[in-house]
Motif scaffolding. Structure first.
Motif, PDB file in Angstrom:
ATOM      1  N   ILE B 124      41.067  37.123  33.145  1.00  0.00           N
ATOM      2  CA  ILE B 124      41.262  37.479  31.732  1.00  0.00           C
ATOM      3  C   ILE B 124      40.514  38.784  31.435  1.00  0.00           C
ATOM      4  O   ILE B 124      41.026  39.669  30.754  1.00  0.00           O
ATOM      5  CB  ILE B 124      40.809  36.337  30.801  1.00  0.00           C
ATOM      6  N   GLY B 125      39.322  38.899  32.001  1.00  0.00           N
ATOM      7  CA  GLY B 125      38.577  40.154  31.854  1.00  0.00           C
ATOM      8  C   GLY B 125      39.355  41.321  32.426  1.00  0.00           C
ATOM      9  O   GLY B 125      39.426  42.399  31.825  1.00  0.00           O
ATOM     10  N   LEU B 126      39.959  41.098  33.575  1.00  0.00           N
ATOM     11  CA  LEU B 126      40.745  42.157  34.225  1.00  0.00           C
ATOM     12  C   LEU B 126      41.905  42.587  33.327  1.00  0.00           C
ATOM     13  O   LEU B 126      42.164  43.778  33.148  1.00  0.00           O
ATOM     14  CB  LEU B 126      41.273  41.653  35.571  1.00  0.00           C
ATOM     15  N   LEU B 127      42.555  41.591  32.753  1.00  0.00           N
ATOM     16  CA  LEU B 127      43.665  41.896  31.842  1.00  0.00           C
ATOM     17  C   LEU B 127      43.186  42.792  30.697  1.00  0.00           C
ATOM     18  O   LEU B 127      43.799  43.832  30.395  1.00  0.00           O
ATOM     19  CB  LEU B 127      44.247  40.589  31.289  1.00  0.00           C
ATOM     20  N   ILE B 128      42.060  42.409  30.098  1.00  0.00           N
ATOM     21  CA  ILE B 128      41.533  43.199  28.981  1.00  0.00           C
ATOM     22  C   ILE B 128      41.179  44.606  29.457  1.00  0.00           C
ATOM     23  O   ILE B 128      41.531  45.608  28.833  1.00  0.00           O
ATOM     24  CB  ILE B 128      40.285  42.515  28.375  1.00  0.00           C
ATOM     25  N   GLY B 129      40.495  44.659  30.604  1.00  0.00           N
ATOM     26  CA  GLY B 129      40.072  45.949  31.136  1.00  0.00           C
ATOM     27  C   GLY B 129      41.254  46.870  31.420  1.00  0.00           C
ATOM     28  O   GLY B 129      41.216  48.056  31.100  1.00  0.00           O
ATOM     29  N   VAL B 130      42.308  46.300  31.993  1.00  0.00           N
ATOM     30  CA  VAL B 130      43.487  47.119  32.314  1.00  0.00           C
ATOM     31  C   VAL B 130      44.147  47.613  31.024  1.00  0.00           C
ATOM     32  O   VAL B 130      44.537  48.773  30.918  1.00  0.00           O
ATOM     33  CB  VAL B 130      44.479  46.313  33.178  1.00  0.00           C
ATOM     34  N   LEU B 131      44.230  46.732  30.034  1.00  0.00           N
ATOM     35  CA  LEU B 131      44.803  47.159  28.746  1.00  0.00           C
ATOM     36  C   LEU B 131      43.980  48.298  28.151  1.00  0.00           C
ATOM     37  O   LEU B 131      44.513  49.291  27.675  1.00  0.00           O
ATOM     38  CB  LEU B 131      44.847  45.988  27.760  1.00  0.00           C
ATOM     39  N   VAL B 132      42.665  48.138  28.205  1.00  0.00           N
ATOM     40  CA  VAL B 132      41.795  49.154  27.601  1.00  0.00           C
ATOM     41  C   VAL B 132      41.906  50.460  28.371  1.00  0.00           C
ATOM     42  O   VAL B 132      42.099  51.527  27.796  1.00  0.00           O
ATOM     43  CB  VAL B 132      40.322  48.667  27.596  1.00  0.00           C
ATOM     44  N   GLN B 133      41.803  50.379  29.682  1.00  0.00           N
ATOM     45  CA  GLN B 133      41.712  51.600  30.463  1.00  0.00           C
ATOM     46  C   GLN B 133      43.068  52.271  30.679  1.00  0.00           C
ATOM     47  O   GLN B 133      43.208  53.458  30.485  1.00  0.00           O
ATOM     48  CB  GLN B 133      41.045  51.306  31.814  1.00  0.00           C
ATOM     49  N   TYR B 134      44.041  51.482  31.075  1.00  0.00           N
ATOM     50  CA  TYR B 134      45.294  52.121  31.502  1.00  0.00           C
ATOM     51  C   TYR B 134      46.341  52.189  30.402  1.00  0.00           C
ATOM     52  O   TYR B 134      47.322  52.907  30.524  1.00  0.00           O
ATOM     53  CB  TYR B 134      45.845  51.409  32.737  1.00  0.00           C
ATOM     54  N   PHE B 135      46.151  51.413  29.349  1.00  0.00           N
ATOM     55  CA  PHE B 135      47.155  51.465  28.284  1.00  0.00           C
ATOM     56  C   PHE B 135      46.554  51.902  26.954  1.00  0.00           C
ATOM     57  O   PHE B 135      47.178  51.740  25.908  1.00  0.00           O
ATOM     58  CB  PHE B 135      47.864  50.113  28.155  1.00  0.00           C
ATOM     59  N   ASN B 136      45.332  52.461  27.027  1.00  0.00           N
ATOM     60  CA  ASN B 136      44.692  53.031  25.849  1.00  0.00           C
ATOM     61  C   ASN B 136      44.610  52.072  24.669  1.00  0.00           C
ATOM     62  O   ASN B 136      44.735  52.494  23.527  1.00  0.00           O
ATOM     63  CB  ASN B 136      45.440  54.277  25.376  1.00  0.00           C
ATOM     64  N   THR B 231      34.983  51.829  36.320  1.00  0.00           N
ATOM     65  CA  THR B 231      33.847  51.261  35.612  1.00  0.00           C
ATOM     66  C   THR B 231      34.296  50.523  34.360  1.00  0.00           C
ATOM     67  O   THR B 231      33.824  49.427  34.062  1.00  0.00           O
ATOM     68  CB  THR B 231      32.862  52.388  35.235  1.00  0.00           C
ATOM     69  N   LYS B 232      35.212  51.148  33.624  1.00  0.00           N
ATOM     70  CA  LYS B 232      35.629  50.524  32.371  1.00  0.00           C
ATOM     71  C   LYS B 232      36.368  49.212  32.617  1.00  0.00           C
ATOM     72  O   LYS B 232      36.231  48.266  31.854  1.00  0.00           O
ATOM     73  CB  LYS B 232      36.496  51.492  31.556  1.00  0.00           C
ATOM     74  N   VAL B 233      37.155  49.183  33.674  1.00  0.00           N
ATOM     75  CA  VAL B 233      37.821  47.917  33.987  1.00  0.00           C
ATOM     76  C   VAL B 233      36.779  46.892  34.432  1.00  0.00           C
ATOM     77  O   VAL B 233      36.781  45.737  34.007  1.00  0.00           O
ATOM     78  CB  VAL B 233      38.900  48.124  35.070  1.00  0.00           C
ATOM     79  N   MET B 234      35.853  47.377  35.268  1.00  0.00           N
ATOM     80  CA  MET B 234      34.858  46.465  35.847  1.00  0.00           C
ATOM     81  C   MET B 234      34.001  45.775  34.788  1.00  0.00           C
ATOM     82  O   MET B 234      33.667  44.597  34.931  1.00  0.00           O
ATOM     83  CB  MET B 234      33.944  47.224  36.829  1.00  0.00           C
ATOM     84  N   VAL B 235      33.613  46.489  33.727  1.00  0.00           N
ATOM     85  CA  VAL B 235      32.734  45.843  32.749  1.00  0.00           C
ATOM     86  C   VAL B 235      33.431  44.647  32.105  1.00  0.00           C
ATOM     87  O   VAL B 235      32.792  43.623  31.833  1.00  0.00           O
ATOM     88  CB  VAL B 235      32.210  46.818  31.662  1.00  0.00           C
ATOM     89  N   TYR B 236      34.739  44.770  31.902  1.00  0.00           N
ATOM     90  CA  TYR B 236      35.444  43.623  31.315  1.00  0.00           C
ATOM     91  C   TYR B 236      35.606  42.497  32.335  1.00  0.00           C
ATOM     92  O   TYR B 236      35.546  41.322  31.982  1.00  0.00           O
ATOM     93  CB  TYR B 236      36.803  44.058  30.740  1.00  0.00           C
ATOM     94  N   VAL B 237      35.799  42.880  33.595  1.00  0.00           N
ATOM     95  CA  VAL B 237      35.858  41.854  34.634  1.00  0.00           C
ATOM     96  C   VAL B 237      34.514  41.126  34.710  1.00  0.00           C
ATOM     97  O   VAL B 237      34.469  39.892  34.793  1.00  0.00           O
ATOM     98  CB  VAL B 237      36.219  42.484  36.004  1.00  0.00           C
ATOM     99  N   ILE B 238      33.437  41.901  34.641  1.00  0.00           N
ATOM    100  CA  ILE B 238      32.102  41.279  34.678  1.00  0.00           C
ATOM    101  C   ILE B 238      31.931  40.345  33.489  1.00  0.00           C
ATOM    102  O   ILE B 238      31.464  39.219  33.623  1.00  0.00           O
ATOM    103  CB  ILE B 238      31.007  42.371  34.678  1.00  0.00           C
ATOM    104  N   SER B 239      32.348  40.829  32.327  1.00  0.00           N
ATOM    105  CA  SER B 239      32.215  39.991  31.134  1.00  0.00           C
ATOM    106  C   SER B 239      33.056  38.718  31.280  1.00  0.00           C
ATOM    107  O   SER B 239      32.600  37.627  30.924  1.00  0.00           O
ATOM    108  CB  SER B 239      32.635  40.777  29.900  1.00  0.00           C
ATOM    109  N   GLY B 240      34.262  38.872  31.819  1.00  0.00           N
ATOM    110  CA  GLY B 240      35.118  37.704  32.033  1.00  0.00           C
ATOM    111  C   GLY B 240      34.499  36.742  33.043  1.00  0.00           C
ATOM    112  O   GLY B 240      34.499  35.518  32.852  1.00  0.00           O
ATOM    113  N   LEU B 241      33.941  37.336  34.101  1.00  0.00           N
ATOM    114  CA  LEU B 241      33.279  36.531  35.130  1.00  0.00           C
ATOM    115  C   LEU B 241      32.120  35.755  34.512  1.00  0.00           C
ATOM    116  O   LEU B 241      31.938  34.553  34.763  1.00  0.00           O
ATOM    117  CB  LEU B 241      32.777  37.469  36.233  1.00  0.00           C
ATOM    118  N   CYS B 242      31.347  36.449  33.685  1.00  0.00           N
ATOM    119  CA  CYS B 242      30.243  35.781  32.991  1.00  0.00           C
ATOM    120  C   CYS B 242      30.799  34.679  32.095  1.00  0.00           C
ATOM    121  O   CYS B 242      30.177  33.611  31.963  1.00  0.00           O
ATOM    122  CB  CYS B 242      29.447  36.790  32.168  1.00  0.00           C
ATOM    123  N   GLY B 243      31.966  34.932  31.469  1.00  0.00           N
ATOM    124  CA  GLY B 243      32.601  33.903  30.650  1.00  0.00           C
ATOM    125  C   GLY B 243      32.925  32.676  31.482  1.00  0.00           C
ATOM    126  O   GLY B 243      32.684  31.533  31.060  1.00  0.00           O
ATOM    127  N   GLY B 244      33.464  32.908  32.688  1.00  0.00           N
ATOM    128  CA  GLY B 244      33.779  31.798  33.588  1.00  0.00           C
ATOM    129  C   GLY B 244      32.539  31.038  33.991  1.00  0.00           C
ATOM    130  O   GLY B 244      32.510  29.800  33.977  1.00  0.00           O
TER     131      GLY B 244
END
Lengths: 350, 340, 514
Positions: B124-136, B231-244
């Motif tokens: 889920i973090g990855l999804l958010i990160g990709v939306l933020v980074q690659y789809f502005n 980095t921007k994708v990773m921070v959301y992945v980290i946050s998602g991982l922390c969520g898990g």
């Protein structure tokens, strides 16, 4: 033709039309409107009625977002407003009296106005980031509403008060007229006065606006006050609908749905240019979707999944990257719009 | 170049000294303030409750009860320092919690379930990160999608609470390593380890410094050749991982999964991170500060339950404290930008 | 297109761009341009805004890809995907707007991305040591541990250069590096540039300051409208020729004053300031501004130019001092209050404090007037359009489409929109802070002539610019600022650039404060 497609309400409006069409195709009864006792009933009428709280909140949110802000506290203000109104009615000797109800509504709106003004004070005078400034009230407001109702769900019996959410005026629901009136008032005030343009100027470039002599403090403050009052009205409608002051669930997540509706309507979260018509469409999309999900027989609790998909779909459609893909897939037929965009980007970057 | 250095003539040596100090340490000051508030709260409560507050048992319980919040706060710190925001953490925690509980009750072994929970959060973090980074997409909106998705999926998994009887998961919570009257559970250890790793990564790795760089100026970071997108994708992945991970800790803590867990938790997390001294505008903040923020939050909750007052006061007080902090931060930022 | 033969006759260029073409949709931003950079040369890239300089730099530094043409480094064809990619091949750039990280330390700003790591961990100590070495090379004494944002712009600019040279830089692009530096700092920068040249670094230099271009360049390449005009030796090219090549037409007006200097100073000033002091950087300034007069303000960066302008126009509050208009004392609590007294200010920061980018040209022009009338007295739409159209026409704003977002206009036209906004207020006093910064030569001259016309029509103008020639050209009198004080006010007709420079750069420094 391209002028229509490029109009910023084109996509939101077509989304709404598609959504309604799909519903009608899936279930013919969706479009059915029946007349009983001179009142209209039907799924579409329900959408118009039920969208009232979200519409009011989203309207205020549009103004706040236009100033480059955000108001996370609207749900909490709704809870407070409803709690205040119902507690007054509950405590009075004549819960059905006109005077009681007027006092309840006035006090509730006054409290909402004060809360909105508080947000506006934090943002425009103290210069605190809107998201954090309104987070304060979002956290504290609901707690306050719980204290007002002593942590219980106050149930009230007051037939006239109930009319606000469930009653009819002529043939349409009262709640519908309330939101239409709010939209008209806000629209007229924004466009017939210079408030709209000045709000956009402040949202786009606050410092330049100040140097141009714009009283940005007052304009930002006005937006938060409007948002607070509109949320207060929404809270009254909500509490009239449930006739119970439930401080936990009144306006729960409504700030997020409101923001979603505003964004769906084409107003950027970065502030500046805003569209009230867009917000109206955005709210109707959200509300129709909600009804659709119910219609499909999905448990309401699961509906967030659909909203997630809608949000993802909408942001993808608006994304420049997807536009580029679209252009490369559909060839050169639309490249005419490209240079303009690129040139603008370049100018901004330069 | 001395002309440049002395452009603004110092008023006098003492003020100049303070100015220099404030300038050099401006980013630490809010965190120090949080630590001071925490000490005042702890000592004050101890006096108020005649020494019954600052007991080893009570302090140990602070960590035990808030391990999941601490893990979320670490992930959120990464996101906020990049000037982003992650509204999804509460519902990611709720979703992974109920997902894990449901799988465990279906007989899937914990060794499979736990990684699945972590991966689900990270996805889920990855999804958010990709939306933020690659789809502005603005972080607020992208993570709003994550919030809706997580919550909806939680209800898709189950509409009701599911008890957890898996010994491994329960072990995380019930085991108590004791030292005198102090104790710590594996969940507490996990939370502290996450804080330590988070702090280390933020301060001493290129990735961590890039997180700050992105918060300072994304375009500059890009021009400096830093790996901004990743980095921007990773921070959301980290946050998602922390969520898990928080989902796991909460499941262990409560012995059950429940689709309504974590509603509104994202706000608590954001509040604790801000109280801990991280600027929402990005570029400044500390993982250790967020840990202090969580302790402040936890202490207030405990004080209120000690007083036997309504828990609705917690949010009123946290709201007030948040206000106090942002006003203080505001003053510090205004001051440094003036002297700078 | 004829190109001069390479004058130095060296064997292989370090960088060679051939037929470089970049398209934005249907517009050709760069059209078949060639550029050669040799090791150990300073090569100036000249052209108006929109000539393609930025596009060329972006293509060279990997920020943008060529649509056609080749880029070879040391004879090898290259295709950079990112600026970082280019940096790894030794091509670094330092931009006018400092592209660094104010929240990180000076050391990190210099070393981050190529710092030494052991087991994936950074050693901040080691990073600061390495940074200190580079800083001392530049003669810059700053604490590498301090946050970058706590330093003045000039220092930040030099830190950016430090970052560039801390790698094995072979090509250094300096895009308007001197626009925020004072003359001492420019001298320092040029010392560094010459030093790099010695080391065999090729430097691509972009500047609006012709003096500097002639001082430092070995060769000059001129672009116009995305195409190559030619490559020249500075010794072969007169300044006026260079300007003509940039503008594409004769520019005789560049040499003459826009109007004769008014001979006599009127007895009673219209705007009078006595002891004007603001904590943001101006102390005890006395200002007299007569009706129809242009008062130039000259001084170095940090001398109090902008602080004076802001103190006169209510942007910053006065700590001490008095202002009077037509002999009546006034106090400006806000820009708004100043505008009520028909005193208007245009900021040096066009993008952040000037235009409202997403609003239309029309809204931008009517903004100040509308703000003054208040929210409820909206200017009728037809009147708005009429007003905006007349100003757009008078100031020759291009394109003339009033509904275009103002951010899509060029810098010079944005500047005119800002002027139109203030002129719509029918001001008596205009305070223009760097009205020609970052705009091309043609637009510059237009703005200067406009200022002269306004003054002829009775408007009083305070004209602030870092370019002394310009100040002297436009002004009737010049107030010279140094160390946050007005040191003298002189008739500009009797002044030369050198005379003002002598005043401005006088070595004695008075360090005292409140």
């Amino acid at each position: 033709m391209t002028a229509i497609i490029k109009h910023r309400l084109f996509w939101p409006a077509s989304a709404l039309v598609v959504l309604i069409t799909v519903n009608m195709l899936a279930n013919a009864s969706f479009a059915r409107i029946t007349v009983r006792d001179g009142h209209l009933y039907g799924a579409l009428i329900d959408i118009l009625r039920q969208s009232a709280p979200l519409m009011l909140v989203a309207l205020g949110m549009t103004l706040v977002i236009a100033t480059r802000g955000i108001d996370l506290s609207v749900g909490a203000i709704m809870a407070v407003s409803g709690a205040v109104a119902l507690t007054i009615i509950d405590g009075s000797e004549d819960p059905g009296g006109f005077g009681t109800i007027m006092i309840a509504i006035l006090v509730a709106l006054l409290v909402s106005l004060v809360l909105g003004a508080w947000n506006g004070f934090l943002v425009s005078v103290l210069g605190i980031q809107p998201i954090i400034a309104t987070l304060v009230l979002m956290l504290a407001g609901r707690g306050t509403a719980l204290l007002i109702t002593s942590g219980e769900i106050t149930t009230v019996v007051s037939a006239p008060f109930k009319q606000i959410a469930s009653g009819y005026l002529v043939i349409l629901p009262v709640a519908f007229f309330i939101w239409v009136a709010a939209v008209v008032v806000v629209g007229v005030v924004e466009r017939r006065t210079a408030l709209g343009m000045l709000t956009e100027a402040v949202g786009i470039n606050p410092e330049a606006s100040r140097l141009a002599g714009v009283r940005s403090r007052g304009i930002i403050w006005t937006a938060y006050i409007a948002s607070g009052v509109l949320a207060g009205v929404a809270g009254i409608i909500y509490s009239s609908n449930t006739m119970a002051a439930d401080a936990n669930s009144a306006g729960y997540l409504i700030e997020l749905y409101a923001i979603l509706a505003v964004v769906l309507g084409g107003t950027s979260l970065m502030g500046g240019k805003f569209s009230i018509a867009g917000t109206v469409i955005g709210v109707l999309i959200v509300q129709t979707l909600e009804s659709t999900i119910l219609f499909l027989g999905v448990a309401p609790a699961k509906s967030p999944v659909f909203f997630a998909l809608v949000v993802i779909f909408v942001v993808l459609v608006q994304s420049p990257r997807v536009h580029r893909w679209g252009r490369s897939v559909f060839g050169s037929s639309r490249t005419s719009s490209a240079p303009d965009e690129d040139a603008e980007k370049k100018e901004v970057a330069a | 170049m001395t002309a440049v250095e002395t452009e603004k003539a110092p008023r006098n040596a003492v003020f100049a000294g303070i100015d220099t100090f404030v300038n050099r340490h401006a980013s630490v000051l809010p965190t120090v303030a949080a630590a001071v508030i925490l000490s005042v709260l702890l000592v004050g409560a101890n006096i108020r409750f005649d020494g019954r507050f600052l007991t080893p048992g009570n302090i140990s319980a602070l960590l035990l009860n808030n391990a999941f919040l601490m893990v979320l706060a670490v992930g959120m710190t990464f996101v906020i320092v990049t000037a982003g925001i992650d509204l999804s953490v509460g519902s990611v925690m709720g979703f992974t919690g109920i997902l894990g509980a449901s799988m465990l009750s279906g007989g899937v072994p914990a060794i499979v379930v736990i990684p699945t929970m972590l991966v689900a959060g990270a996805l889920i973090g990855l999804l958010i990160g990709v939306l933020v980074q690659y789809f502005n997409v603005q972080p607020f909106i992208a993570s709003l999608a994550g919030l809706f998705l997580g919550r909806g999926l939680a209800y898709v998994v189950s509409l009701n609470s599911i008890r957890v009887e898996d010994p491994v998961v329960l072990w995380l919570q019930t085991t108590r390593f004791r030292l005198g009257d102090w104790y710590i559970t594996p969940t507490g250890i996990i939370a502290l380890v996450v804080v330590a790793i988070g702090a280390l990564v933020m301060q001493y790795t290129r990735f961590g410094r890039t997180v700050y760089a992105v918060g300072g100026s994304e375009s500059s970071a890009e021009l400096m050749g830093l790996k901004v997108a990743r980095t921007k994708v990773m921070v959301y992945v980290i946050s998602g991982l922390c969520g898990g991970l928080a989902g796991l800790l909460l499941t262990a803590f409560s012995g059950a999964g429940y689709p309504r867990y974590g509603i509104g938790t994202e706000l608590d997390v954001i509040a604790t991170v801000v109280i801990g001294g991280t600027l929402l505008a990005g570029g400044r903040g500390y993982v250790l500060g967020s840990m202090i923020g969580v302790f402040v939050f936890a202490t207030i909750t405990t004080i209120i339950s000690f007083m036997g007052a309504e828990q609705s006061w917690t949010h009123i007080i946290v709201g007030g404290l948040l206000l106090l902090f942002i006003v203080v931060q505001r003053a510090i930022v205004a001051r440094t930008s003036r002297t700078g | 297109m004829t190109r001069n033969n390479h004058p130095m006759g060296q064997p292989t260029p370090l960088v060679e761009m051939e037929h470089a073409t970049v398209r934005f949709g249907t517009t050709l931003a760069l059209d078949d341009v060639a550029l050669r950079l040799y090791p150990g040369e300073v090569h100036s890239l000249m052209g108006e805004n929109g000539a393609g300089k930025s596009t060329l730099i972006k293509a060279l530094t990997g920020a943008l890809r060529l649509d056609a043409g080749t880029l070879t480094i040391d004879g090898t064809a290259m295709r950079f995907a990112t600026p970082y990619d280019a940096q790894r091949h030794g091509i670094s750039a330092v931009y006018q707007e400092i592209n660094l990280l104010p929240n990180l330390s000076v050391a990190e700003n210099i070393r981050l991305g190529r710092e030494h790591r052991s087991h994936g961990l950074i050693s901040p100590r080691r990073m600061e040591r390495e940074a200190a070495v580079v800083l001392s090379e530049l003669g810059l004494s700053v604490d590498p541990h301090s946050p970058l944002g706590s330093h003045p712009v000039a220092v930040q600019q030099l830190v950016a250069i430090a970052r560039a040279i801390s790698t094995d830089v072979r090509v250094l692009v300096l895009d308007e590096p001197t626009s925020s530096l004072d003359s001492d700092e420019v001298a320092e920068l040029f010392r560094v540039i010459r030093d790099l040249k010695e080391r065999g670094v090729a430097i691509l230099f972009i500047s609006h300051f012709l003096d500097q271009v002639y001082e430092i360049s070995d060769r000059i390449t001129v672009l116009r409208d995305g195409a190559l005009v030619g490559e020249y030796l500075p010794t072969d090219l007169l300044r006026i020729e260079l300007m003509q090549k940039m503008l594409g037409h004769d520019a005789p007006e560049l040499l003459s004053r826009p109007r004769p200097a008014s001979a006599a100073v009127p007895a009673e000033p219209y705007l009078k300031g006595r002891g004007v002091t603001s904590s943001l950087g101006i102390c005890d300034a006395d200002v007299d501004l007569a009706e129809g007069e242009v008062l130039g303000v000259a001084g170095l960066l940090g001398s109090g130019r902008t602080a004076l302008a802001r103190a006169l126009t209510g942007i910053d509050a006065l700590d001490r001092g008095e202002l009077s208009i037509d002999g009546r004392p006034v106090r400006f609590a806000s820009p708004r209050a100043a505008m009520k007294h028909r005193v208007a200010y245009s900021s040096e920061n066009r993008r952040t404090e000037g235009i409202v980018g997403d609003l239309s040209v029309l809204d931008n022009i009517t903004l100040a007037l509308q703000a003054q009338r208040g929210v409820f007295r909206k200017i009728p739409p037809a009147r708005q359009r009429e007003l905006a159209a007349s100003w757009a026409e008078a100031l020759r704003i291009r394109p003339s489409d009033l509904d275009r977002p103002v951010r899509t206009l060029s810098g010079g036209n944005q500047q005119k929109v800002m002027l139109a906004r203030l002129l719509a207020l029918s001001p008596r006093v205009l305070v223009l802070d760097e009205p020609t910064r970052g705009i091309d030569v043609g637009a510059k001259v237009e703005v200067q002539n406009l200022v002269a016309d306004l003054a002829t029509n009775g408007l009083s103008v305070v004209f602030i610019s870092a370019e002394l020639e310009e100040v002297l050209r436009v002004s009737d009198r010049v107030a010279v600022l140094r160390d946050e004080r007005v040191v003298d006010t002189l008739e500009s007709a009797t002044l030369t650039v050198d005379a003002v420079l002598a005043l401005v750069a006088s070595p004695e420094t008075t360090e005292e404060g409140e």
